[in-house]
Every structure is written in structure tokens, then in C-alpha cells.
Design a protein around this motif. Structure first.
Motif, PDB file in Angstrom:
ATOM      1  N   SER A  96       1.347  -1.599   0.459  1.00 10.85           N
ATOM      2  CA  SER A  96      -0.255   0.130   0.108  1.00 10.85           C
ATOM      3  C   SER A  96       1.290   1.181   0.111  1.00 10.85           C
ATOM      4  O   SER A  96       2.191   1.703  -0.266  1.00 10.85           O
ATOM      5  N   GLU A  97       0.558   2.488   0.078  1.00 14.30           N
ATOM      6  CA  GLU A  97       0.868   3.640   0.107  1.00 14.30           C
ATOM      7  C   GLU A  97       2.305   3.831   1.563  1.00 14.30           C
ATOM      8  O   GLU A  97       2.939   4.066   1.298  1.00 14.30           O
ATOM      9  N   GLU A  98       1.265   2.996   2.634  1.00 11.24           N
ATOM     10  CA  GLU A  98       2.043   2.716   3.408  1.00 11.24           C
ATOM     11  C   GLU A  98       3.279   1.642   4.530  1.00 11.24           C
ATOM     12  O   GLU A  98       4.564   1.491   4.742  1.00 11.24           O
ATOM     13  N   GLU A  99       2.915   0.737   3.649  1.00 12.74           N
ATOM     14  CA  GLU A  99       3.874  -0.371   4.247  1.00 12.74           C
ATOM     15  C   GLU A  99       3.441  -1.653   2.207  1.00 12.74           C
ATOM     16  O   GLU A  99       2.856  -1.386   1.372  1.00 12.74           O
ATOM     17  N   GLY A 100       4.511  -2.576   2.952  1.00 12.03           N
ATOM     18  CA  GLY A 100       4.938  -3.252   1.541  1.00 12.03           C
ATOM     19  C   GLY A 100       5.508  -4.343   2.474  1.00 12.03           C
ATOM     20  O   GLY A 100       6.424  -4.470   3.383  1.00 12.03           O
ATOM     21  N   THR A 101       5.634  -5.504   1.705  1.00 12.77           N
ATOM     22  CA  THR A 101       6.342  -6.745   1.997  1.00 12.77           C
ATOM     23  C   THR A 101       6.494  -7.759   0.503  1.00 12.77           C
ATOM     24  O   THR A 101       5.846  -7.686  -0.352  1.00 12.77           O
ATOM     25  N   ILE A 102       7.770  -7.953   0.521  1.00 11.39           N
ATOM     26  CA  ILE A 102       8.700  -8.623  -1.004  1.00 11.39           C
ATOM     27  C   ILE A 102       8.991  -9.667  -0.429  1.00 11.39           C
ATOM     28  O   ILE A 102       9.640 -10.122   0.966  1.00 11.39           O
ATOM     29  N   ALA A 103       8.307 -11.285  -1.335  1.00  8.74           N
ATOM     30  CA  ALA A 103       8.548 -12.005  -0.804  1.00  8.74           C
ATOM     31  C   ALA A 103       9.975 -12.880  -1.911  1.00  8.74           C
ATOM     32  O   ALA A 103       9.169 -13.039  -3.193  1.00  8.74           O
ATOM     33  N   PHE A 104      10.981 -13.011  -1.397  1.00 11.76           N
ATOM     34  CA  PHE A 104      11.919 -13.858  -2.579  1.00 11.76           C
ATOM     35  C   PHE A 104      11.962 -14.535  -2.690  1.00 11.76           C
ATOM     36  O   PHE A 104      11.814 -15.824  -2.037  1.00 11.76           O
ATOM     37  N   PRO A 105      12.410 -15.371  -3.682  1.00 10.01           N
ATOM     38  CA  PRO A 105      12.126 -16.651  -5.009  1.00 10.01           C
ATOM     39  C   PRO A 105      13.541 -17.984  -3.016  1.00 10.01           C
ATOM     40  O   PRO A 105      12.850 -18.651  -3.057  1.00 10.01           O
ATOM     41  N   ASN A 106      14.522 -17.244  -2.991  1.00  2.78           N
ATOM     42  CA  ASN A 106      15.371 -17.640  -1.979  1.00  2.78           C
ATOM     43  C   ASN A 106      15.142 -17.964  -0.229  1.00  2.78           C
ATOM     44  O   ASN A 106      15.488 -18.347   0.469  1.00  2.78           O
ATOM     45  N   GLY A 107      14.387 -17.272  -0.525  1.00  2.00           N
ATOM     46  CA  GLY A 107      13.224 -17.490   0.898  1.00  2.00           C
ATOM     47  C   GLY A 107      13.593 -15.690   1.810  1.00  2.00           C
ATOM     48  O   GLY A 107      12.338 -16.772   2.977  1.00  2.00           O
ATOM     49  N   SER A 108      14.305 -15.335   1.342  1.00  2.00           N
ATOM     50  CA  SER A 108      14.095 -14.221   1.963  1.00  2.00           C
ATOM     51  C   SER A 108      13.054 -12.732   1.844  1.00  2.00           C
ATOM     52  O   SER A 108      12.280 -13.934   1.396  1.00  2.00           O
ATOM     53  N   LEU A 152      14.614  -7.329   7.042  1.00  2.00           N
ATOM     54  CA  LEU A 152      15.274  -7.939   5.371  1.00  2.00           C
ATOM     55  C   LEU A 152      15.457  -9.385   6.670  1.00  2.00           C
ATOM     56  O   LEU A 152      16.021  -9.457   7.578  1.00  2.00           O
ATOM     57  N   THR A 153      14.260 -10.511   6.160  1.00  2.00           N
ATOM     58  CA  THR A 153      14.668 -11.869   7.173  1.00  2.00           C
ATOM     59  C   THR A 153      15.541 -12.344   6.079  1.00  2.00           C
ATOM     60  O   THR A 153      14.644 -12.805   4.489  1.00  2.00           O
ATOM     61  N   VAL A 154      16.326 -13.277   6.405  1.00  2.00           N
ATOM     62  CA  VAL A 154      17.381 -13.887   5.667  1.00  2.00           C
ATOM     63  C   VAL A 154      17.582 -15.223   6.090  1.00  2.00           C
ATOM     64  O   VAL A 154      18.012 -15.288   7.273  1.00  2.00           O
ATOM     65  N   PRO A 155      17.441 -16.301   5.491  1.00  2.00           N
ATOM     66  CA  PRO A 155      17.839 -17.643   4.943  1.00  2.00           C
ATOM     67  C   PRO A 155      18.804 -17.714   6.683  1.00  2.00           C
ATOM     68  O   PRO A 155      19.722 -17.119   4.989  1.00  2.00           O
ATOM     69  N   ALA A 156      19.546 -18.820   6.467  1.00  2.88           N
ATOM     70  CA  ALA A 156      20.976 -19.108   7.088  1.00  2.88           C
ATOM     71  C   ALA A 156      21.607 -19.249   6.577  1.00  2.88           C
ATOM     72  O   ALA A 156      22.791 -18.939   5.913  1.00  2.88           O
ATOM     73  N   SER A 157      20.809 -19.812   5.083  1.00  5.41           N
ATOM     74  CA  SER A 157      22.325 -20.571   3.477  1.00  5.41           C
ATOM     75  C   SER A 157      21.727 -19.481   3.053  1.00  5.41           C
ATOM     76  O   SER A 157      22.854 -19.591   2.143  1.00  5.41           O
ATOM     77  N   GLU A 158      21.439 -18.309   3.544  1.00  2.66           N
ATOM     78  CA  GLU A 158      21.839 -17.036   2.486  1.00  2.66           C
ATOM     79  C   GLU A 158      22.869 -16.356   3.012  1.00  2.66           C
ATOM     80  O   GLU A 158      22.930 -15.981   3.726  1.00  2.66           O
ATOM     81  N   MET A 186      23.741 -12.407   3.751  1.00  2.09           N
ATOM     82  CA  MET A 186      23.206 -11.410   4.328  1.00  2.09           C
ATOM     83  C   MET A 186      23.295  -9.834   3.776  1.00  2.09           C
ATOM     84  O   MET A 186      22.484  -9.216   3.371  1.00  2.09           O
ATOM     85  N   ALA A 187      24.241 -10.214   3.948  1.00  2.70           N
ATOM     86  CA  ALA A 187      24.526  -8.986   3.384  1.00  2.70           C
ATOM     87  C   ALA A 187      24.691  -8.630   1.696  1.00  2.70           C
ATOM     88  O   ALA A 187      24.517  -7.421   1.474  1.00  2.70           O
ATOM     89  N   ARG A 188      24.636 -10.217   1.258  1.00  7.00           N
ATOM     90  CA  ARG A 188      24.803  -9.661  -0.311  1.00  7.00           C
ATOM     91  C   ARG A 188      23.062  -8.613  -0.964  1.00  7.00           C
ATOM     92  O   ARG A 188      22.365  -8.039  -1.800  1.00  7.00           O
ATOM     93  N   MET A 189      21.765  -9.714   0.421  1.00  2.83           N
ATOM     94  CA  MET A 189      20.803  -9.303   0.194  1.00  2.83           C
ATOM     95  C   MET A 189      20.432  -8.194   0.318  1.00  2.83           C
ATOM     96  O   MET A 189      19.611  -6.874   0.473  1.00  2.83           O
ATOM     97  N   GLN A 190      20.994  -7.456   1.114  1.00  2.00           N
ATOM     98  CA  GLN A 190      21.007  -5.546   1.917  1.00  2.00           C
ATOM     99  C   GLN A 190      21.626  -5.086   0.736  1.00  2.00           C
ATOM    100  O   GLN A 190      20.695  -4.185   0.387  1.00  2.00           O
TER     101      GLN A 190
END
Length: 101
Positions: free
Chosen positions: A34-46, A61-67, A69-73
């Protein structure tokens, strides 16, 4: 195990950037926003959760241990900065907010 980082990004255009990022990724990922909130689910589980107000864009940003984090950031920041080209680079103060789930 998952890792969670949060960032408060100062910008008066938070809602615009949130919507642009959500629309950009909606063709490839599961997105709700919406204008105030958003959620994006990545294929890698992030998962990226965003909240916009008049002064900041808050990111979680929530990232599975197998991914990587620095790259996703970097992926998130680079894409937002692309939309914020007039004021980029924005400041991303990523902080650990991990919980074990």
C-alpha cells in the motif's frame, strides 16, 4: 535459523520508493503493498518488510541462514537507490534484529 536486520532510511519520499520497489519486483516475486506498507517475498526464502512515513523508510530484512545477508542488503539498497537517484545514495543503518525461529 534465520537472520533479521533492520534499517531506518531517512527520506521524505519513503512512500514513493516503497511503491516503486514493490511494483518493480511484483513481476518476479510475491509482493503486497500500500502507500504505507509493503512486503516482498524473494525466491530464496528471504523477505523484505517496508513501512513508510513522512520522514523515513523502515526496512526489515529476513534472510535464511543458508543465504548471504550482506548480499541481500546490497540488493535491496541498490534497487532503492536506483529509484532515489535524486538523493542517492541513501543511508542504510542496518542493525541486527535476529531471532531464532
Amino acid at each position: 535459523m534465520i537472520a533479521v536486520t533492520v534499517a531506518r532510511v531517512p527520506t521524505a519520499s519513503a512512500s514513493r520508493y516503497l511503491q516503486q520497489l514493490a511494483k518493480h519486483w511484483s513481476h518476479k516475486m510475491d509482493v503486497a503493498f500500500s502507500e504505507e506498507e509493503g512486503t516482498i517475498a524473494f525466491p530464496n526464502g528471504s523477505r523484505l518488510e517496508m513501512r513508510a512515513d513522512s520522514a523515513t523508510l523502515d526496512l526489515a530484512l529476513t534472510v535464511p541462514a543458508s543465504e548471504d545477508m550482506a548480499r541481500m542488503q546490497e540488493v535491496v539498497a541498490t534497487h532503492i537507490d536506483r529509484f532515489a537517484f535524486r538523493e542517492a545514495p541513501l543511508t542504510y543503518d542496518w542493525r541486527d534484529a535476529s531471532t531464532s525461529r
